[in-house]
Scaffold this motif. Structure first.
Motif: not given
Length: 172
Positions: A131-132, A135-136
């Motif tokens: 997920r990180q 997102v980034h």
């Protein structure tokens, strides 16, 4: 007269006897054989007795020689084993040598719970990392397929062969 009565007996000897089998023609009843059933029954009884007789003797001898356990006060500082709490000598032997104790079962259960918790935490961590990265948008390597080195070498070799066949290189 005596001579005639003796001659009458000779006439009966000359007749051939005929068996009529209770008055009518002889009939044999067709019925299935009991041979297989009798052999099966004999073998079942034999193998049951092969196990039952020694087992019965073991039970009787263990109860006669060893006997049931007696309750006595526990000495100071002595920790009794789990099998020592049972009364019958056969049950004591089974608990000591065959079955698992309550503590061992509990510790196995705790080990299984710990392993499943570790798997669950690893899965949650993997989902969070994914997920990180989504997102980034800084690690695109996650979204590419993994390639084996063998196929990469084959591709490089084919590319080199194609370049040599064309006669020039366009990468400088």
């Amino acid at each position: 007269m005596a001579v005639l009565s003796r001659l009458a007996g000779i006439r009966g000897v000359l007749k051939t006897p005929v068996r009529s089998g209770s008055g009518g023609p002889a009939l044999v009843q067709n019925r299935p054989s009991r041979w297989d059933y009798d052999i099966f029954k004999d073998q079942v009884h034999f193998y049951i007795m092969l196990g039952a007789i020694p087992l019965g003797m073991l039970i009787v001898l263990s109860n006669l020689l060893k006997g049931p356990a007696e309750l006595k006060p526990i000495p100071e500082g002595y920790i009794p084993e789990e099998y020592e709490y049972y009364k019958s000598p056969i049950t004591r032997w089974l608990v000591k040598n065959v079955y698992e104790g309550y503590q061992q079962k509990y510790e196995k259960h705790l080990c299984n719970v710990w392993e499943e918790t570790k798997k669950q935490n690893m899965m949650l961590l993997r989902k969070e990392v994914h997920r990180q990265m989504k997102v980034h948008q800084d690690y695109k390597g996650w979204y590419t397929r993994e390639h084996h080195a063998e196929y990469l070498r084959m591709s490089m070799n084919n590319n080199k062969t194609n370049i040599e066949a064309r006669g020039y290189r366009s990468d400088y």
